[in-house]
Design an enzyme around this catalytic site. Structure first.
Site, mmCIF file in Angstrom:
data_model
loop_
_atom_site.group_PDB
_atom_site.id
_atom_site.type_symbol
_atom_site.label_atom_id
_atom_site.label_comp_id
_atom_site.label_asym_id
_atom_site.label_seq_id
_atom_site.Cartn_x
_atom_site.Cartn_y
_atom_site.Cartn_z
ATOM 1 N N ASN A 159 40.272 49.392 41.635
ATOM 2 C CA ASN A 159 40.286 50.173 42.882
ATOM 3 C C ASN A 159 41.705 50.313 43.413
ATOM 4 O OD1 ASN A 159 37.576 51.112 43.923
ATOM 5 N ND2 ASN A 159 37.100 49.025 43.262
ATOM 6 N N GLU B 10 31.713 39.665 60.272
ATOM 7 C CA GLU B 10 30.511 39.460 59.465
ATOM 8 C C GLU B 10 30.717 40.057 58.072
ATOM 9 O OE1 GLU B 10 25.690 40.134 59.896
ATOM 10 O OE2 GLU B 10 27.023 40.837 61.478
ATOM 11 N N ARG C 214 37.618 36.553 48.872
ATOM 12 C CA ARG C 214 37.714 35.430 49.800
ATOM 13 C C ARG C 214 36.940 35.773 51.066
ATOM 14 N NH1 ARG C 214 38.553 30.962 47.878
ATOM 15 N NH2 ARG C 214 39.153 30.189 49.922
ATOM 16 N N ARG D 98 40.653 27.273 55.261
ATOM 17 C CA ARG D 98 40.621 28.737 55.294
ATOM 18 C C ARG D 98 41.605 29.270 56.323
ATOM 19 N NH1 ARG D 98 36.698 31.050 52.269
ATOM 20 N NH2 ARG D 98 34.884 29.788 51.874
ATOM 21 N N HIS E 145 32.727 47.939 48.920
ATOM 22 C CA HIS E 145 31.641 47.044 48.498
ATOM 23 C C HIS E 145 30.700 47.791 47.560
ATOM 24 C CE1 HIS E 145 28.864 43.713 48.683
ATOM 25 N NE2 HIS E 145 27.898 44.594 48.823
ATOM 26 N N LEU F 26 36.849 35.734 54.896
ATOM 27 C CA LEU F 26 37.958 35.750 55.854
ATOM 28 C C LEU F 26 37.547 35.107 57.179
ATOM 29 C CD1 LEU F 26 38.957 39.405 55.029
ATOM 30 C CD2 LEU F 26 40.208 37.342 54.345
HETATM 31 C C1 GRF Z 1 34.527 46.330 42.895
HETATM 32 O O1 GRF Z 1 33.225 46.558 42.415
HETATM 33 C C2 GRF Z 1 34.532 46.286 44.392
HETATM 34 O O2 GRF Z 1 33.591 47.119 44.983
HETATM 35 C C3 GRF Z 1 34.155 44.843 44.649
HETATM 36 O O3 GRF Z 1 34.792 44.113 43.644
HETATM 37 C C4 GRF Z 1 35.028 44.950 42.520
HETATM 38 C C5 GRF Z 1 36.498 44.937 42.283
HETATM 39 O O4 GRF Z 1 36.867 45.661 41.135
HETATM 40 N N1 GRF Z 1 34.512 44.474 45.996
HETATM 41 P P1 GRF Z 1 38.404 46.022 40.906
HETATM 42 O O5 GRF Z 1 39.178 44.713 40.977
HETATM 43 O O6 GRF Z 1 38.820 46.986 41.972
HETATM 44 O O7 GRF Z 1 38.449 46.610 39.540
#
Ligand code: GRF
Length: 204
Positions: free
Chosen positions: A13, A136, A84, A58, A102, A86
């Site tokens: 990502n 949350e 992590r 933390r 997510h 937070l």
């Molecule tokens: C992705 O599926 C993202 O939605 C989730 O963790 C994964 C991370 O993948 N939070 P990358 O490290 O971006 O390849």
């Protein structure tokens, strides 16, 4: 108007944000072995490691992380596979200027193993969500979602791969909207100025 991206692993990502030409000033990981760090460094982006293991609590880790982030004076913090939990102090510090991606259609399936859980629940539509981060876990105001059909012969890996494709579409879009000042928040709902859609529906 820069973005600091937080990762823990692969960093695909993060790669999509770089690919989109977004102004990423630094990539920070809580793990020195996160694969994404090399990808970012290879593109000339500053990388930093703040290891959670070196901090007793933390709170101490989050304070060290915030100090490192703030050196880059980002407009936005983008969590991209940052594994992590937070502290409330950290989420408050970046309130309304921290996004997460997510891999589910929130509020369904917060937490881990979302694709396995979607298949076990027998849902026919799954997907991903970009949301503002609140105290949350996996719960903040929703910026954009991409919906992906669940196919009869899906397994978690195939479904995850198709969802990930859409993650790479919607996350850069959401970050761009934020930086362009097109997102407004009211009563926990995100509104987008202009004509783009906050929903992508994938054909497969
Ligand atoms: C992705 O599926 C993202 O939605 C989730 O963790 C994964 C991370 O993948 N939070 P990358 O490290 O971006 O390849």
């Amino acid at each position: 108007m820069s973005v600091v991206v937080l990762i823990s692993g692969r960093g695909s990502n993060m790669g999509a944000l770089l690919e989109a030409g977004l102004p990423v000033s630094a990539v920070i990981s809580n793990r020195a072995d996160a694969e994404g760090l090399a990808l970012a460094a290879g593109r000339g982006i500053a990388t930093r490691v703040v290891e959670h293991r070196r901090h007793a609590t933390r709170e101490a880790f989050d304070a060290a992380l915030a100090a490192e982030i703030d050196r880059f004076e980002p407009r936005l913090v983008a969590l991209a596979g940052f594994m992590r939990i937070l502290t409330p102090g950290f989420t408050a510090r970046y309130r309304e200027r921290m996004l997460n991606i997510h891999p589910s259609l929130l509020p369904a399936f917060p937490g881990l193993d979302t694709h396995e859980r979607a298949l076990a629940a027998g849902v026919k539509v799954h997907g991903c969500t970009v949301h503002f981060v609140t105290a949350e876990l996996d719960h903040g105001p929703i910026v954009v979602q991409a919906a992906v059909p669940v196919l009869a012969d899906d397994n978690a890996a195939r479904l995850a791969a198709r969802v990930l494709e859409q993650e790479h579409v919607v996350y850069p879009r959401a970050v761009r909207w934020f930086l362009d000042g097109r997102l407004t928040l009211g009563n926990g709902v995100v509104h987008l100025k202009g004509r783009d859609a906050q929903l992508v529906v994938a054909a497969r």
